[in-house]
Design a protein around this motif. Structure first.
Motif, short mmCIF file in Angstrom:
data_model
loop_
_atom_site.label_atom_id
_atom_site.label_comp_id
_atom_site.label_asym_id
_atom_site.label_seq_id
_atom_site.Cartn_x
_atom_site.Cartn_y
_atom_site.Cartn_z
N PHE A 218 0.84 -1.19 0.00
CA PHE A 218 0.00 0.00 0.00
C PHE A 218 0.88 1.24 0.00
N THR A 219 0.48 2.25 -0.77
CA THR A 219 1.24 3.49 -0.76
C THR A 219 0.40 4.57 -0.06
N ASP A 220 0.76 5.80 -0.28
CA ASP A 220 0.04 6.93 0.31
C ASP A 220 -1.46 6.81 0.04
N PRO A 221 -2.27 6.68 1.07
CA PRO A 221 -3.71 6.46 0.87
C PRO A 221 -4.42 7.67 0.24
N LYS A 222 -3.77 8.85 0.33
CA LYS A 222 -4.46 10.04 -0.20
C LYS A 222 -4.23 10.23 -1.69
N LYS A 223 -3.32 9.45 -2.23
CA LYS A 223 -3.01 9.63 -3.64
C LYS A 223 -3.91 8.68 -4.45
N ILE A 224 -4.76 9.25 -5.23
CA ILE A 224 -5.75 8.41 -5.90
C ILE A 224 -5.44 8.25 -7.39
N TYR A 225 -5.18 9.36 -8.07
CA TYR A 225 -4.91 9.28 -9.51
C TYR A 225 -3.43 9.46 -9.78
N ASP A 228 -1.31 12.69 -9.06
CA ASP A 228 -1.71 13.41 -7.84
C ASP A 228 -0.47 13.67 -6.99
N PRO A 229 -0.48 14.78 -6.25
CA PRO A 229 0.65 14.99 -5.34
C PRO A 229 0.66 13.91 -4.24
N GLY A 230 1.85 13.43 -3.90
CA GLY A 230 1.95 12.38 -2.88
C GLY A 230 2.34 12.95 -1.52
N HIS A 231 2.17 12.16 -0.50
CA HIS A 231 2.56 12.55 0.86
C HIS A 231 3.56 11.52 1.38
N PRO A 232 4.83 11.66 0.99
CA PRO A 232 5.81 10.62 1.32
C PRO A 232 5.90 10.33 2.81
N GLU A 233 5.69 11.37 3.63
CA GLU A 233 5.83 11.13 5.07
C GLU A 233 4.75 10.19 5.60
N GLU A 234 3.69 10.01 4.83
CA GLU A 234 2.62 9.10 5.26
C GLU A 234 2.65 7.79 4.50
N GLN A 257 10.79 14.77 -3.01
CA GLN A 257 10.25 15.88 -3.82
C GLN A 257 9.46 15.37 -5.03
N ASP A 258 10.01 14.36 -5.69
CA ASP A 258 9.33 13.86 -6.88
C ASP A 258 8.00 13.19 -6.54
N CYS A 259 7.92 12.69 -5.34
CA CYS A 259 6.65 12.11 -4.89
C CYS A 259 5.66 13.24 -4.64
N GLN A 260 6.13 14.23 -3.90
CA GLN A 260 5.25 15.37 -3.58
C GLN A 260 4.71 16.06 -4.82
N SER A 261 5.58 16.19 -5.84
CA SER A 261 5.14 16.90 -7.03
C SER A 261 4.29 16.01 -7.95
N GLY A 262 4.22 14.74 -7.62
CA GLY A 262 3.41 13.84 -8.44
C GLY A 262 4.19 13.27 -9.62
N LYS A 263 5.47 13.65 -9.72
CA LYS A 263 6.26 13.21 -10.87
C LYS A 263 6.63 11.72 -10.77
N LEU A 264 6.88 11.30 -9.53
CA LEU A 264 7.29 9.91 -9.32
C LEU A 264 6.06 9.02 -9.16
N LEU A 265 5.91 8.09 -10.06
CA LEU A 265 4.74 7.22 -9.98
C LEU A 265 4.98 6.13 -8.93
N CYS A 266 3.90 5.74 -8.27
CA CYS A 266 4.04 4.72 -7.22
C CYS A 266 4.62 3.43 -7.78
N THR A 267 4.20 3.06 -8.99
CA THR A 267 4.72 1.80 -9.54
C THR A 267 6.24 1.85 -9.71
N SER A 268 6.77 2.98 -10.19
CA SER A 268 8.24 3.03 -10.34
C SER A 268 8.91 3.07 -8.98
N CYS A 269 8.29 3.79 -8.06
CA CYS A 269 8.88 3.91 -6.73
C CYS A 269 8.99 2.52 -6.09
N LYS A 270 7.97 1.71 -6.30
CA LYS A 270 7.99 0.35 -5.73
C LYS A 270 9.00 -0.53 -6.44
N LYS A 271 9.09 -0.33 -7.76
CA LYS A 271 10.06 -1.12 -8.52
C LYS A 271 11.48 -0.82 -8.03
#
Ligand code: TRP
Length: 326
Positions: A218-225, A228-234, A257-271
């Motif tokens: 599971f990643t940041d629960p607030k990031k839906i699309y 979307d900007p992410g909340h790495p601290e959560e 930063q890339d998570c917060q700006s929405g640039k880093l996709l969760c799938t790549s981050c997990k990979k």
């Protein structure tokens, strides 16, 4: 002067996972450079989960292999199985005579087991007394434990104090040594990593399995699309990056930063995380495969550990009996 002594133990629950490594094993590996260490597989303590008894023998072997693969070194530390050192049981009996039941009934882990519907048996109540004898029989000065074990350690100190007060100074009062590492949650991001929750990465997991398991995190629960900007601290995945990434040269600030700006996709981050974990665990897996072929070496390590442990334990027991004049 003699080095200070450390004792710690782990119940043989089967294959070890990242939670064991981060919370416990990586600390033990460092401690063996500085202290005289005794590390014990607590098979008698495993009897509190009675359904497991058939698996205990096999699990002892698994835990030993995992310990060695993670870097515990029998040249530096004494590694042994609790039930192979009978003085633990004898000291347990002696200490049970000076331990008021009220101290044991107060113990949060005991109350918790009962609340979960466990049987209220004598062994469960006495669990911390056995743990105390594990510690005191080696006159350990320090005991690395997780937070959940702190009440047990407090009891050990009380029992040591009581013994010394009644019969003269035999035992040092053991201090806890808490792990400094950040806590790691399971893959679900909710509970502590644990075998029974199916939310773990085993140290021995093959690369494909690690990849599959990280993809399901599971990643940041607030990031839906996407975007979307992410909340790495959560985000649990970011926490894993924090724990494992730095030593692999990851630029955590950039990920943040890339998570917060929405640039880093969760799938790549997990990979990326999977790649780091695979890299970290590869030497472990290789060592483990070698050890699995070497039944003789494992036996030899345990035998040598037992000889060392037994010498110390028997000598303490002798002093206990002399102090009590029994
Ligand atoms: N009770 C500990 C656990 O479940 C294992 C253990 C047994 C232990 N004896 C010990 C830990 C003595 C520290 C010292 O994790």
């Amino acid at each position: 002067m003699d080095r200070e002594r450390i004792l710690s133990g782990m119940r043989p629950t089967g294959r070890l996972h990242l939670g064991h490594y981060i919370g416990v094993l990586s600390d033990w590996v460092k401690l063996q450079e500085k202290y005289k260490c005794f590390f014990m597989i607590a098979d008698w303590h495993a009897l509190t989960d009675r359904t497991d008894t058939k698996e205990i023998k096999e699990n002892i072997k698994r835990v030993l292999i995992d310990w060695l693969s993670a870097g515990l070194d029998p040249q530096k530390s004494t590694l042994f199985v609790q039930s192979h050192i009978p003085p633990h049981a004898e000291l347990h009996l002696i200490l049970s005579m000076i331990t008021p039941i009220s101290w044991l009934e107060r113990c949060p882990t005991y109350k918790e087991k009962l609340n979960q519907g466990g049987e209220n048996n004598y062994g469960l109540l006495g669990y911390p007394v056995l743990m105390t004898s594990d510690i005191l029989i080696y006159k350990a000065n320090r005991v690395p434990v997780g937070e959940d074990q702190l009440p047990h350690l407090e009891l050990s100190r009380e029992i040591a104090r009581r013994f010394n007060h009644l019969y003269g100074e035999v035992f040092p009062e053991p201090d806890s040594l808490l792990s400094k590492t950040t806590k790691i949650l399971g893959l679900d991001g909710k509970k502590k990593m644990g075998k029974s929750y199916e939310n773990y990465i085993a140290l021995a997991d093959e690369p494909e399995v690690i990849l599959k398991k990280t993809q399901r995190m599971f990643t940041d629960p607030k990031k839906i699309y996407i975007g979307d900007p992410g909340h790495p601290e959560e985000c649990n995945v970011y926490n894993y990056h924090k724990i494992f990434g730095e030593s692999s040269g990851e630029d955590l600030e950039r990920i943040f930063q890339d998570c917060q700006s929405g640039k880093l996709l969760c799938t790549s981050c997990k990979k990326n995380l999977a790649a780091i974990l695979i890299d970290k665990l590869t030497p472990f897996r290789q060592k483990k495969k070698e050890l699995e072929k070497e039944e003789g070496i494992l036996q030899k390590i345990l035998k040598e550990g037992e000889e060392k442990a037994l010498t110390v334990a028997s000598s303490t027991l002798k002093q206990v009996k002399e102090a009590m004049e029994i």
